[in-house]
Design a protein around this motif. Structure first.
Motif: not given
Length: 423
Positions: A133-143, A171-184
Protein backbone atom coordinates in the motif's frame (compact mmCIF):
# COMPACT_ATOMS: atom_id res chain seq x y z
CA UNK A 1 -54.04 -37.08 -5.29
CA UNK A 2 -52.97 -37.15 -1.64
CA UNK A 3 -50.07 -39.47 -2.51
CA UNK A 4 -48.89 -37.11 -5.26
CA UNK A 5 -49.11 -34.14 -2.90
CA UNK A 6 -47.14 -36.03 -0.26
CA UNK A 7 -44.44 -36.99 -2.76
CA UNK A 8 -44.19 -33.40 -4.04
CA UNK A 9 -43.81 -32.10 -0.50
CA UNK A 10 -41.11 -34.68 0.23
CA UNK A 11 -39.25 -33.79 -2.95
CA UNK A 12 -39.33 -30.08 -2.13
CA UNK A 13 -38.04 -30.81 1.36
CA UNK A 14 -35.13 -32.84 -0.01
CA UNK A 15 -34.22 -30.12 -2.52
CA UNK A 16 -34.31 -27.43 0.13
CA UNK A 17 -32.14 -29.52 2.43
CA UNK A 18 -29.43 -29.49 -0.23
CA UNK A 19 -29.52 -25.69 -0.41
CA UNK A 20 -29.17 -25.09 3.31
CA UNK A 21 -26.33 -25.83 5.66
CA UNK A 22 -28.23 -26.82 8.73
CA UNK A 23 -26.36 -27.70 11.87
CA UNK A 24 -27.92 -27.56 15.27
CA UNK A 25 -25.69 -24.83 16.72
CA UNK A 26 -26.47 -22.01 14.26
CA UNK A 27 -29.39 -20.10 12.80
CA UNK A 28 -30.17 -21.63 9.43
CA UNK A 29 -33.39 -19.90 8.44
CA UNK A 30 -34.21 -19.72 4.75
CA UNK A 31 -33.69 -15.95 4.84
CA UNK A 32 -30.05 -16.48 5.84
CA UNK A 33 -29.14 -18.82 2.98
CA UNK A 34 -28.31 -18.13 -0.67
CA UNK A 35 -28.09 -20.50 -3.58
CA UNK A 36 -24.71 -21.27 -5.04
CA UNK A 37 -23.87 -18.32 -7.30
CA UNK A 38 -24.02 -18.88 -11.01
CA UNK A 39 -24.46 -15.34 -12.39
CA UNK A 40 -20.97 -15.01 -13.85
CA UNK A 41 -19.84 -12.13 -16.02
CA UNK A 42 -18.87 -12.74 -19.64
CA UNK A 43 -15.33 -14.12 -19.78
CA UNK A 44 -12.67 -12.03 -21.51
CA UNK A 45 -9.30 -13.80 -21.75
CA UNK A 46 -7.24 -11.25 -23.65
CA UNK A 47 -4.16 -12.21 -25.72
CA UNK A 48 -1.90 -13.88 -23.14
CA UNK A 49 -3.15 -17.50 -23.33
CA UNK A 50 -2.79 -17.42 -27.09
CA UNK A 51 0.69 -15.88 -26.84
CA UNK A 52 1.69 -18.79 -24.60
CA UNK A 53 0.21 -21.37 -27.00
CA UNK A 54 2.18 -19.87 -29.88
CA UNK A 55 5.34 -20.12 -27.77
CA UNK A 56 4.89 -23.84 -27.05
CA UNK A 57 7.03 -26.62 -28.49
CA UNK A 58 5.36 -28.43 -31.37
CA UNK A 59 3.32 -31.45 -30.34
CA UNK A 60 -0.09 -32.87 -29.53
CA UNK A 61 -0.75 -30.53 -26.59
CA UNK A 62 -0.03 -27.44 -28.69
CA UNK A 63 -2.26 -28.78 -31.46
CA UNK A 64 -5.11 -29.37 -28.99
CA UNK A 65 -4.84 -25.94 -27.39
CA UNK A 66 -4.51 -24.23 -30.78
CA UNK A 67 -7.95 -25.51 -31.74
CA UNK A 68 -9.55 -23.79 -28.75
CA UNK A 69 -8.88 -20.21 -29.75
CA UNK A 70 -12.37 -19.23 -30.82
CA UNK A 71 -14.14 -20.02 -27.56
CA UNK A 72 -16.68 -19.18 -26.28
CA UNK A 73 -15.16 -19.29 -22.81
CA UNK A 74 -16.89 -19.80 -19.50
CA UNK A 75 -15.77 -19.47 -15.86
CA UNK A 76 -14.25 -22.50 -14.18
CA UNK A 77 -13.59 -23.33 -10.55
CA UNK A 78 -10.39 -25.00 -11.78
CA UNK A 79 -9.17 -21.41 -12.28
CA UNK A 80 -8.47 -19.73 -8.92
CA UNK A 81 -7.60 -16.03 -8.80
CA UNK A 82 -4.55 -15.77 -6.55
CA UNK A 83 -5.08 -12.52 -4.63
CA UNK A 84 -7.22 -11.60 -7.64
CA UNK A 85 -5.21 -11.04 -10.81
CA UNK A 86 -1.93 -9.99 -9.23
CA UNK A 87 0.26 -10.20 -12.32
CA UNK A 88 -0.94 -6.76 -13.40
CA UNK A 89 -3.34 -5.46 -10.72
CA UNK A 90 -2.40 -4.69 -7.11
CA UNK A 91 -3.25 -7.76 -5.07
CA UNK A 92 -6.33 -7.91 -2.86
CA UNK A 93 -7.87 -4.80 -4.37
CA UNK A 94 -11.32 -4.45 -5.83
CA UNK A 95 -9.75 -3.91 -9.23
CA UNK A 96 -7.77 -7.14 -8.96
CA UNK A 97 -10.82 -9.18 -7.94
CA UNK A 98 -12.97 -7.81 -10.76
CA UNK A 99 -10.20 -8.55 -13.28
CA UNK A 100 -9.95 -12.14 -12.01
CA UNK A 101 -13.69 -12.65 -12.42
CA UNK A 102 -13.61 -11.16 -15.93
CA UNK A 103 -10.91 -13.71 -16.79
CA UNK A 104 -13.12 -16.57 -15.67
CA UNK A 105 -11.74 -17.33 -12.23
CA UNK A 106 -14.47 -19.42 -10.65
CA UNK A 107 -12.88 -19.00 -7.23
CA UNK A 108 -11.20 -15.82 -5.96
CA UNK A 109 -8.91 -15.53 -2.93
CA UNK A 110 -8.86 -13.16 0.02
CA UNK A 111 -6.01 -13.55 2.50
CA UNK A 112 -7.68 -12.64 5.78
CA UNK A 113 -6.06 -10.72 8.60
CA UNK A 114 -7.28 -8.19 11.17
CA UNK A 115 -6.92 -4.53 12.10
CA UNK A 116 -6.22 -2.96 15.49
CA UNK A 117 -9.95 -2.85 16.16
CA UNK A 118 -10.23 -6.52 15.13
CA UNK A 119 -12.00 -6.06 11.82
CA UNK A 120 -11.19 -8.54 9.05
CA UNK A 121 -9.47 -7.25 5.91
CA UNK A 122 -7.83 -8.70 2.80
CA UNK A 123 -4.01 -8.56 2.87
CA UNK A 124 -1.47 -11.24 2.05
CA UNK A 125 0.27 -10.70 5.36
CA UNK A 126 -0.70 -8.93 8.53
CA UNK A 127 2.52 -6.93 8.20
CA UNK A 128 2.84 -6.07 4.52
CA UNK A 129 1.25 -2.62 4.34
CA UNK A 130 4.66 -1.05 3.71
CA UNK A 131 5.08 -3.09 0.52
CA UNK A 132 1.48 -3.42 -0.75
CA UNK A 133 0.00 0.00 0.00
CA UNK A 134 0.93 3.68 0.00
CA UNK A 135 1.02 3.90 3.81
CA UNK A 136 4.59 5.22 3.86
CA UNK A 137 3.50 8.21 1.80
CA UNK A 138 0.77 9.07 4.33
CA UNK A 139 0.70 10.34 7.92
CA UNK A 140 -0.19 6.78 9.03
CA UNK A 141 3.47 5.83 8.51
CA UNK A 142 4.12 7.13 12.02
CA UNK A 143 1.84 4.41 13.42
CA UNK A 144 3.79 1.54 11.84
CA UNK A 145 5.37 -1.09 14.09
CA UNK A 146 8.73 0.01 12.68
CA UNK A 147 8.19 3.40 11.04
CA UNK A 148 10.63 4.91 8.56
CA UNK A 149 13.55 6.83 10.07
CA UNK A 150 15.57 9.62 8.53
CA UNK A 151 18.87 11.29 9.30
CA UNK A 152 19.32 15.02 9.68
CA UNK A 153 19.56 15.36 5.90
CA UNK A 154 16.25 13.60 5.28
CA UNK A 155 17.87 10.39 4.08
CA UNK A 156 15.95 7.16 4.84
CA UNK A 157 18.15 5.09 7.15
CA UNK A 158 16.17 1.95 8.00
CA UNK A 159 14.71 0.69 4.72
CA UNK A 160 15.41 -2.96 5.59
CA UNK A 161 13.64 -2.75 8.94
CA UNK A 162 10.39 -0.91 8.10
CA UNK A 163 7.27 -2.84 9.07
CA UNK A 164 3.67 -1.70 8.88
CA UNK A 165 0.86 -4.01 10.02
CA UNK A 166 -2.90 -3.99 9.70
CA UNK A 167 -2.97 -4.41 13.48
CA UNK A 168 -1.17 -1.05 13.82
CA UNK A 169 -4.20 0.86 12.52
CA UNK A 170 -7.98 0.87 12.72
CA UNK A 171 -10.32 -0.21 9.97
CA UNK A 172 -11.23 3.41 9.25
CA UNK A 173 -7.54 4.23 8.83
CA UNK A 174 -6.96 1.13 6.69
CA UNK A 175 -9.71 2.22 4.32
CA UNK A 176 -7.91 5.50 3.60
CA UNK A 177 -4.97 3.63 2.03
CA UNK A 178 -4.49 2.64 -1.60
CA UNK A 179 -3.12 -0.64 -2.93
CA UNK A 180 0.05 -0.88 -5.00
CA UNK A 181 2.14 -3.68 -6.45
CA UNK A 182 3.82 -5.73 -3.71
CA UNK A 183 7.42 -4.53 -3.81
CA UNK A 184 10.05 -2.64 -1.84
CA UNK A 185 13.58 -1.43 -2.47
CA UNK A 186 15.26 -2.20 0.83
CA UNK A 187 18.41 -0.37 -0.27
CA UNK A 188 16.48 2.87 -0.80
CA UNK A 189 17.45 6.16 0.78
CA UNK A 190 14.07 7.81 0.20
CA UNK A 191 10.42 6.79 0.50
CA UNK A 192 9.97 7.31 -3.24
CA UNK A 193 12.81 4.88 -4.03
CA UNK A 194 11.51 2.41 -1.46
CA UNK A 195 8.05 2.28 -3.04
CA UNK A 196 9.24 2.24 -6.68
CA UNK A 197 10.39 -1.37 -6.96
CA UNK A 198 7.84 -3.32 -9.02
CA UNK A 199 9.39 -6.46 -10.61
CA UNK A 200 10.00 -6.23 -14.34
CA UNK A 201 7.49 -8.99 -15.17
CA UNK A 202 4.65 -6.98 -13.59
CA UNK A 203 3.36 -3.50 -14.34
CA UNK A 204 2.32 -0.33 -12.54
CA UNK A 205 -0.07 0.70 -15.30
CA UNK A 206 -3.09 -0.37 -13.20
CA UNK A 207 -1.70 0.49 -9.78
CA UNK A 208 -3.16 3.95 -9.33
CA UNK A 209 -5.64 4.16 -6.48
CA UNK A 210 -6.07 0.42 -5.84
CA UNK A 211 -9.15 0.00 -3.65
CA UNK A 212 -8.48 -1.93 -0.43
CA UNK A 213 -11.15 -4.36 0.73
CA UNK A 214 -12.53 -5.62 4.00
CA UNK A 215 -13.31 -9.32 4.12
CA UNK A 216 -17.03 -8.53 4.23
CA UNK A 217 -16.71 -6.28 1.17
CA UNK A 218 -14.83 -9.03 -0.64
CA UNK A 219 -17.65 -11.47 0.13
CA UNK A 220 -20.27 -9.09 -1.22
CA UNK A 221 -18.25 -8.31 -4.36
CA UNK A 222 -17.33 -11.89 -5.23
CA UNK A 223 -20.90 -13.00 -4.59
CA UNK A 224 -22.12 -10.29 -6.95
CA UNK A 225 -19.54 -11.36 -9.55
CA UNK A 226 -20.88 -14.91 -9.29
CA UNK A 227 -17.61 -16.55 -8.23
CA UNK A 228 -16.84 -18.67 -5.18
CA UNK A 229 -14.57 -17.91 -2.24
CA UNK A 230 -11.24 -19.09 -0.90
CA UNK A 231 -10.37 -17.09 2.21
CA UNK A 232 -6.98 -17.85 3.75
CA UNK A 233 -6.75 -17.33 7.50
CA UNK A 234 -3.32 -15.72 7.67
CA UNK A 235 -0.97 -16.72 10.45
CA UNK A 236 -0.87 -13.62 12.68
CA UNK A 237 2.39 -11.71 12.85
CA UNK A 238 1.48 -10.41 16.30
CA UNK A 239 1.44 -12.47 19.46
CA UNK A 240 -1.85 -14.24 20.06
CA UNK A 241 -4.06 -13.75 21.98
CA UNK A 242 -3.91 -10.24 20.49
CA UNK A 243 -3.97 -7.63 23.25
CA UNK A 244 -4.51 -10.45 25.71
CA UNK A 245 -8.00 -11.63 24.78
CA UNK A 246 -8.45 -12.09 20.99
CA UNK A 247 -7.52 -15.72 20.42
CA UNK A 248 -6.70 -17.71 17.30
CA UNK A 249 -10.00 -19.51 17.73
CA UNK A 250 -11.81 -16.16 17.85
CA UNK A 251 -10.07 -15.18 14.61
CA UNK A 252 -10.89 -18.49 12.89
CA UNK A 253 -14.53 -18.33 13.97
CA UNK A 254 -14.94 -14.68 13.03
CA UNK A 255 -13.91 -15.45 9.47
CA UNK A 256 -16.54 -18.18 9.12
CA UNK A 257 -19.16 -16.02 10.82
CA UNK A 258 -18.87 -13.41 8.07
CA UNK A 259 -19.93 -16.02 5.49
CA UNK A 260 -22.85 -17.06 7.65
CA UNK A 261 -23.90 -13.43 8.07
CA UNK A 262 -23.80 -12.97 4.31
CA UNK A 263 -25.87 -16.11 3.74
CA UNK A 264 -23.14 -17.86 1.73
CA UNK A 265 -23.51 -21.62 1.31
CA UNK A 266 -20.48 -23.56 2.69
CA UNK A 267 -20.21 -25.35 -0.66
CA UNK A 268 -18.98 -22.05 -2.12
CA UNK A 269 -16.27 -21.51 0.51
CA UNK A 270 -12.80 -23.08 0.45
CA UNK A 271 -11.37 -21.91 3.78
CA UNK A 272 -7.58 -22.21 3.86
CA UNK A 273 -4.74 -22.08 6.36
CA UNK A 274 -1.05 -22.94 6.66
CA UNK A 275 -1.76 -23.78 10.31
CA UNK A 276 -3.15 -27.30 10.67
CA UNK A 277 -4.68 -26.34 14.01
CA UNK A 278 -7.06 -24.03 12.11
CA UNK A 279 -8.20 -26.99 10.00
CA UNK A 280 -8.79 -28.98 13.19
CA UNK A 281 -10.73 -26.07 14.71
CA UNK A 282 -13.07 -25.89 11.73
CA UNK A 283 -13.50 -29.67 11.75
CA UNK A 284 -14.61 -29.54 15.37
CA UNK A 285 -16.65 -26.34 15.30
CA UNK A 286 -17.73 -25.71 11.71
CA UNK A 287 -18.06 -29.15 10.10
CA UNK A 288 -20.06 -27.86 7.13
CA UNK A 289 -17.34 -25.37 6.21
CA UNK A 290 -14.61 -27.91 7.04
CA UNK A 291 -15.82 -30.27 4.31
CA UNK A 292 -13.58 -28.51 1.80
CA UNK A 293 -11.17 -26.66 4.07
CA UNK A 294 -7.72 -26.50 2.50
CA UNK A 295 -4.45 -27.22 4.30
CA UNK A 296 -1.71 -25.17 2.67
CA UNK A 297 1.52 -27.15 2.97
CA UNK A 298 4.32 -24.64 3.32
CA UNK A 299 6.80 -27.18 4.69
CA UNK A 300 8.78 -27.38 1.43
CA UNK A 301 9.19 -31.07 2.29
CA UNK A 302 8.43 -33.04 -0.86
CA UNK A 303 9.41 -36.24 0.95
CA UNK A 304 6.31 -36.25 3.17
CA UNK A 305 5.36 -39.88 3.62
CA UNK A 306 2.17 -41.69 2.72
CA UNK A 307 1.72 -42.52 6.40
CA UNK A 308 1.79 -38.83 7.33
CA UNK A 309 -0.78 -38.00 4.67
CA UNK A 310 -2.99 -40.85 5.82
CA UNK A 311 -2.80 -39.39 9.32
CA UNK A 312 -3.81 -35.99 7.98
CA UNK A 313 -6.79 -37.62 6.31
CA UNK A 314 -7.70 -39.42 9.53
CA UNK A 315 -7.53 -36.10 11.38
CA UNK A 316 -10.13 -34.67 9.04
CA UNK A 317 -8.13 -33.01 6.26
CA UNK A 318 -9.73 -33.43 2.86
CA UNK A 319 -7.94 -30.94 0.59
CA UNK A 320 -4.17 -30.47 0.45
CA UNK A 321 -2.47 -27.55 -1.31
CA UNK A 322 1.32 -27.55 -1.75
CA UNK A 323 3.30 -25.33 -4.15
CA UNK A 324 3.44 -26.60 -7.73
CA UNK A 325 7.03 -27.80 -7.60
CA UNK A 326 6.25 -30.31 -4.82
CA UNK A 327 3.83 -32.11 -7.14
CA UNK A 328 6.24 -32.42 -10.07
CA UNK A 329 9.32 -34.44 -10.98
CA UNK A 330 11.35 -35.27 -14.07
CA UNK A 331 11.79 -38.90 -15.16
CA UNK A 332 14.74 -40.56 -16.88
CA UNK A 333 13.35 -39.59 -20.29
CA UNK A 334 13.21 -35.91 -19.40
CA UNK A 335 9.42 -35.85 -19.10
CA UNK A 336 7.58 -33.91 -16.39
CA UNK A 337 5.70 -36.41 -14.21
CA UNK A 338 3.93 -36.54 -10.83
CA UNK A 339 6.23 -36.51 -7.83
CA UNK A 340 6.17 -39.13 -5.09
CA UNK A 341 4.50 -36.50 -2.91
CA UNK A 342 1.67 -36.26 -5.47
CA UNK A 343 1.37 -40.06 -5.63
CA UNK A 344 1.22 -40.27 -1.83
CA UNK A 345 -1.54 -37.65 -1.68
CA UNK A 346 -3.58 -39.56 -4.24
CA UNK A 347 -3.05 -42.84 -2.40
CA UNK A 348 -4.16 -41.20 0.85
CA UNK A 349 -7.39 -40.07 -0.79
CA UNK A 350 -6.68 -36.35 -0.56
CA UNK A 351 -7.88 -33.82 -3.09
CA UNK A 352 -5.17 -31.50 -4.41
CA UNK A 353 -5.04 -27.79 -5.21
CA UNK A 354 -1.75 -26.07 -6.05
CA UNK A 355 -0.09 -22.64 -6.23
CA UNK A 356 0.97 -20.47 -8.07
CA UNK A 357 0.95 -20.26 -11.87
CA UNK A 358 2.07 -17.03 -13.58
CA UNK A 359 3.88 -15.81 -10.46
CA UNK A 360 7.36 -16.02 -11.93
CA UNK A 361 9.56 -14.25 -14.39
CA UNK A 362 10.24 -15.67 -17.83
CA UNK A 363 10.43 -19.47 -17.87
CA UNK A 364 13.39 -19.29 -20.23
CA UNK A 365 15.16 -17.80 -17.20
CA UNK A 366 14.13 -20.96 -15.22
CA UNK A 367 10.95 -19.67 -13.54
CA UNK A 368 12.35 -19.54 -10.02
CA UNK A 369 10.76 -21.01 -6.89
CA UNK A 370 7.59 -22.51 -8.35
CA UNK A 371 9.47 -24.56 -10.97
CA UNK A 372 12.47 -25.71 -8.95
CA UNK A 373 11.73 -29.43 -9.38
CA UNK A 374 11.73 -29.11 -13.18
CA UNK A 375 14.27 -26.33 -13.82
CA UNK A 376 17.41 -28.09 -12.65
CA UNK A 377 17.53 -26.43 -9.24
CA UNK A 378 17.08 -29.71 -7.35
CA UNK A 379 19.51 -31.73 -9.45
CA UNK A 380 16.94 -32.94 -11.97
CA UNK A 381 17.08 -32.15 -15.67
CA UNK A 382 16.08 -28.64 -16.72
CA UNK A 383 13.02 -29.27 -18.89
CA UNK A 384 11.50 -25.80 -19.14
CA UNK A 385 12.98 -23.26 -21.52
CA UNK A 386 10.16 -21.06 -22.83
CA UNK A 387 6.99 -19.42 -21.57
CA UNK A 388 4.89 -21.91 -23.53
CA UNK A 389 6.01 -24.56 -21.04
CA UNK A 390 3.48 -22.99 -18.68
CA UNK A 391 0.85 -25.12 -20.43
CA UNK A 392 3.05 -28.22 -20.33
CA UNK A 393 3.30 -27.91 -16.56
CA UNK A 394 -0.41 -27.16 -16.23
CA UNK A 395 -1.30 -30.18 -18.34
CA UNK A 396 0.70 -32.53 -16.12
CA UNK A 397 -0.85 -31.02 -12.99
CA UNK A 398 -4.37 -31.46 -14.38
CA UNK A 399 -4.17 -34.80 -16.17
CA UNK A 400 -1.49 -36.78 -14.34
CA UNK A 401 -1.39 -35.30 -10.84
CA UNK A 402 -5.15 -34.71 -10.86
CA UNK A 403 -5.37 -31.32 -9.15
CA UNK A 404 -8.88 -29.91 -8.88
CA UNK A 405 -7.77 -26.27 -8.99
CA UNK A 406 -4.77 -24.07 -9.69
CA UNK A 407 -4.06 -20.67 -8.18
CA UNK A 408 -2.85 -18.20 -10.77
CA UNK A 409 -1.75 -14.57 -10.79
CA UNK A 410 -3.31 -14.30 -14.27
CA UNK A 411 -6.43 -16.49 -14.26
CA UNK A 412 -7.05 -16.13 -18.00
CA UNK A 413 -4.32 -18.70 -18.66
CA UNK A 414 -5.84 -21.32 -16.38
CA UNK A 415 -9.38 -20.52 -17.53
CA UNK A 416 -8.35 -21.04 -21.15
CA UNK A 417 -6.81 -24.43 -20.37
CA UNK A 418 -9.83 -25.50 -18.29
CA UNK A 419 -12.22 -24.61 -21.11
CA UNK A 420 -10.13 -26.35 -23.72
CA UNK A 421 -9.95 -29.53 -21.62
CA UNK A 422 -13.60 -29.34 -20.46
CA UNK A 423 -12.65 -29.03 -16.79
Amino acid sequence: MQVRTHLLTLLMTLVFSQLTFADSSHDNSQANVKRIGQHFSAVQLGPRPFFLVNDMDEGALKDRLSRCGKGPFRPSTFSIGHRGAALQFPEHTRESYVAAAKMGAGIIECDVTFTKDRELVCRHSQCDLHTTTNILATPLASKCSVPPEFDQNGVLTNAKAIQCCTSDITLAEFKTLEGKMDAANTAATSIEEYMDATPSFRTDLYSAHGTLMTHAEYIALVDDLGADFTPELKTPSVTMPFEGDYTQADFAQQMINEYRSAGIHPRRVWAQSFDFDDILYWNQNEPWFARQAVYLDGSEDASTSLEQMQQWKADGMKVLAPPMWMLLDVNENGDIVPSQYAKNAKAAGLKLITWTLERSGLLKDNGGYYYQSVNGSLGKADVIDNDGDTFTVLDVLAKQVGVIGVFSDWPATTTFYANCMNL
